[in-house]
Design a protein around this motif. Structure first.
Motif: not given
Length: 200
Positions: A113-134
């Protein structure tokens, strides 16, 4: 080297050691939460671990796809795209793995019952996306290590810390998790940096 079997090439393509980057932030985050609260949720830990491995698999497969597109893997026999024989299937599998991984992470956030960590994880995945994806591919622009630091350190480790707490239990992020997450991020970034040197 031309006589290497397909099985060995497939084993190399899996890149098993890379999945430790999923294990470490979760374990450190959960350990810090246990230190603070004395509570440990084994099921959450396992779901987070499996989900994170799926996300790392997305990173691995999508990186192979985009390296194939740019020709960076032209001489790489263990390229997943070459082994599978289809760029489209490899690309589709990568995004399916990401969807499954994020679903698992989201399910833990719902349970906690805590969505804030999911937001952090989405930001983490976004880092992975901009790291390698066009069109970004920032790994080729010298900012791979800072992205790696942020993704696996402060973002992911802190998120896993928050997800390993009691339902509806809210507490301030402690100095322990801040320091721990920075150490995880720094270590991961240094490993990435050292991987650029063949002699390391």
């Amino acid at each position: 080297d031309h006589n290497i079997s397909r099985e060995i090439l497939a084993w190399r393509a899996i890149k098993l050691p890379i999945y430790t980057v999923a294990l470490i932030p979760i374990t450190v985050g959960c350990a810090a939460a246990y230190l603070q609260t004395g509570v440990y949720f084994g099921k959450r830990y396992l779901v987070l671990l499996v989900s994170s491995v799926l996300v790392i698999a997305w990173l691995n497969l999508s990186n192979d796809v985009y390296d194939f597109d740019t020709g960076a893997d032209e001489n790489k026999r263990e390229s997943v795209v070459k082994l599978v024989g289809s760029r489209r299937w490899t690309h589709s599998a990568a995004w399916l793995l990401l969807a499954l991984g994020m679903t698992g992470l989201g399910s833990v956030a719902v349970e906690a019952q805590n969505m804030k960590p999911l937001l952090l994880l989405c930001c983490s995945v976004l880092c992975g996306y901009v790291y390698q994806c066009p069109p970004f591919r920032l790994s080729y622009k010298g900012v791979g290590e800072p992205l790696c630091f942020a993704a696996f350190g402060p973002l992911a480790t802190t998120a896993f810390y928050l997800l390993q707490t009691r339902t509806r239990f809210v507490f301030a992020i402690s100095r322990a998790i801040i320091c721990s997450s920075f150490l995880v991020g720094l270590t991961t970034a240094l490993i990435l940096f050292c991987s650029h040197f063949h002699q390391v």
